[in-house]
Design a protein around this motif. Structure first.
Motif, short mmCIF file in Angstrom:
data_model
loop_
_atom_site.label_atom_id
_atom_site.label_comp_id
_atom_site.label_asym_id
_atom_site.label_seq_id
_atom_site.Cartn_x
_atom_site.Cartn_y
_atom_site.Cartn_z
N ARG A 127 27.48 -35.42 82.01
CA ARG A 127 29.14 -35.16 81.22
C ARG A 127 28.94 -34.89 79.90
O ARG A 127 29.86 -35.26 79.10
CB ARG A 127 29.88 -36.77 81.24
CG ARG A 127 30.15 -37.26 82.71
CD ARG A 127 30.90 -36.35 83.52
NE ARG A 127 31.70 -37.08 84.70
CZ ARG A 127 31.09 -37.09 85.97
NH1 ARG A 127 29.84 -36.39 86.03
NH2 ARG A 127 31.76 -37.62 86.82
N GLN A 184 35.17 -39.77 75.24
CA GLN A 184 36.27 -39.18 75.91
C GLN A 184 36.21 -37.55 75.75
O GLN A 184 37.22 -36.85 76.47
CB GLN A 184 37.26 -39.58 75.63
CG GLN A 184 37.79 -41.03 76.01
CD GLN A 184 37.42 -41.48 77.40
OE1 GLN A 184 37.94 -41.12 78.16
NE2 GLN A 184 36.58 -42.63 77.66
N TRP A 228 34.44 -35.14 77.03
CA TRP A 228 34.31 -34.19 78.40
C TRP A 228 35.63 -34.15 78.88
O TRP A 228 36.12 -32.95 79.29
CB TRP A 228 33.20 -35.14 79.31
CG TRP A 228 32.92 -34.35 80.68
CD1 TRP A 228 31.93 -33.34 80.82
CD2 TRP A 228 33.45 -34.69 81.80
NE1 TRP A 228 31.99 -32.90 81.96
CE2 TRP A 228 32.73 -33.42 82.76
CE3 TRP A 228 34.32 -35.48 82.32
CZ2 TRP A 228 32.99 -33.59 84.12
CZ3 TRP A 228 34.77 -35.48 83.69
CH2 TRP A 228 34.06 -34.46 84.62
N ARG A 229 36.39 -35.18 79.17
CA ARG A 229 37.59 -35.11 79.79
C ARG A 229 38.72 -34.50 78.97
O ARG A 229 39.50 -33.94 79.54
CB ARG A 229 38.24 -36.71 80.30
CG ARG A 229 37.45 -37.32 81.34
CD ARG A 229 37.78 -38.61 81.66
NE ARG A 229 37.04 -39.47 82.69
CZ ARG A 229 36.78 -39.17 83.71
NH1 ARG A 229 37.33 -38.13 84.50
NH2 ARG A 229 35.92 -39.94 84.53
N ALA A 230 38.66 -34.88 77.75
CA ALA A 230 39.66 -34.19 76.81
C ALA A 230 39.17 -32.56 76.97
O ALA A 230 40.71 -31.78 77.07
CB ALA A 230 39.40 -34.53 75.49
N LEU A 240 38.08 -30.72 79.35
CA LEU A 240 38.64 -30.05 80.47
C LEU A 240 40.10 -30.22 80.72
O LEU A 240 40.68 -29.24 81.39
CB LEU A 240 37.86 -30.92 81.66
CG LEU A 240 36.47 -30.56 81.86
CD1 LEU A 240 35.48 -31.61 82.88
CD2 LEU A 240 36.21 -29.01 82.19
N ARG A 241 40.61 -31.18 80.38
CA ARG A 241 42.07 -31.30 80.41
C ARG A 241 42.92 -30.38 79.81
O ARG A 241 44.14 -30.25 80.28
CB ARG A 241 42.51 -32.83 80.03
CG ARG A 241 43.87 -33.40 80.35
CD ARG A 241 44.13 -34.81 79.85
NE ARG A 241 43.29 -35.49 80.59
CZ ARG A 241 42.51 -36.38 79.97
NH1 ARG A 241 42.28 -36.45 78.64
NH2 ARG A 241 41.65 -37.35 80.71
N ALA A 278 41.29 -28.06 84.50
CA ALA A 278 42.04 -29.22 84.24
C ALA A 278 41.93 -30.24 85.19
O ALA A 278 41.77 -31.76 84.88
CB ALA A 278 43.42 -28.87 83.90
N ALA A 296 39.03 -32.96 85.20
CA ALA A 296 39.09 -34.11 84.18
C ALA A 296 39.15 -35.36 85.02
O ALA A 296 38.94 -36.48 84.47
CB ALA A 296 40.07 -33.73 83.25
N THR A 297 39.61 -35.28 86.12
CA THR A 297 40.09 -36.65 86.79
C THR A 297 38.94 -37.05 87.68
O THR A 297 39.03 -38.08 88.24
CB THR A 297 41.33 -36.50 87.55
OG1 THR A 297 41.11 -35.26 88.69
CG2 THR A 297 42.63 -35.90 86.89
#
Length: 223
Positions: A25, A197, A199-201, A203-204, A211, A214-215
């Motif tokens: 990640r 956060q 990594w998710r941010a 991608l989102r 996007a 990210a989930t």
């Protein structure tokens, strides 16, 4: 050798399939990428060590959280500073190679006998003394320079212990193998107040199928 299109200044975002625990990640800012290899820092690996504990003069300029980040598995005893200078300094002609960066050892002294990536440099011209542009407003800080040279212009500063490095063609092979997504960086990525956060941010905010990645759950068995 086939010419390499430089990805300097881009982000490498680890895909869920990347098995290396050093980069699980991970979000890596590429500071240099050419035919001779690649170098970057992992932006989302904060450590418990405060900047004041190893580079006290720079602690007041470091953004929150005011800790050292593990930039990668290479040269963990060296420190590297990445900072944003807001205001849109123009032109990409000042993009440096890695040897114009700044790495210091744990006591703030330049690493003796180090490779090009470990040599400090200070430039002249329209860029602040002690800062070298990497991409846009993001640049490398000469940690040997007096902090007061940059105190008035820095928008954020992050200190990294170590870095991530790839030999010639190695990163390209990993990209072919699907280990990384390559996306554009933003100045705020360097100083994210919630790095866990990131990594998710990152991608989102992509305007494509990334996007949805990210989930992806931390534990693939939950998917």
């Amino acid at each position: 050798m086939t010419e390499v299109s430089s990805l300097t200044g881009r982000l490498l975002v680890a895909t869920p399939a990347l098995a290396d625990p050093n980069f699980d990640r991970a979000v890596v800012l590429l500071l240099d990428h050419d035919e001779e290899g690649s170098l970057g820092v992992v932006l989302n690996r904060p450590t418990p060590v405060g900047v004041a504990d190893i580079l006290a003069p720079w602690a007041a300029l470091a953004g929150e959280p005011g800790v050292v980040f593990q930039g990668g598995p290479v040269s963990l005893d060296s420190a590297l500073g990445v900072a944003v200078v807001p205001g849109g300094l123009s032109g990409e002609g000042g993009i440096p190679s890695v040897d114009s960066g700044a790495l210091a050892n744990g006591d703030g002294a330049e690493t003796a006998g180090a490779p090009a990536a470990d040599r400090a440099g200070v430039q002249s011209g329209d860029e602040p003394l002690g800062w070298r542009r990497v991409h846009g407003a993001i640049g490398l800080v000469d940690l040997e320079a007096p902090p007061e040279l940059l105190a008035a212009v820095l928008g954020s500063l992050r200190i990294f212990a170590g870095y991530a490095g790839w030999g010639p063609g190695q990163l390209e092979d990993e990209l072919v193998d699907g280990a990384w997504y390559v996306v554009e960086s933003e100045p705020g990525d360097v100083s994210s107040p919630d790095p866990e956060q990131l990594w998710r941010a990152v991608l989102r905010r992509q305007r494509n199928e990334l996007a949805m990645v990210a989930t992806y759950p931390d534990d693939p068995s939950l998917n």
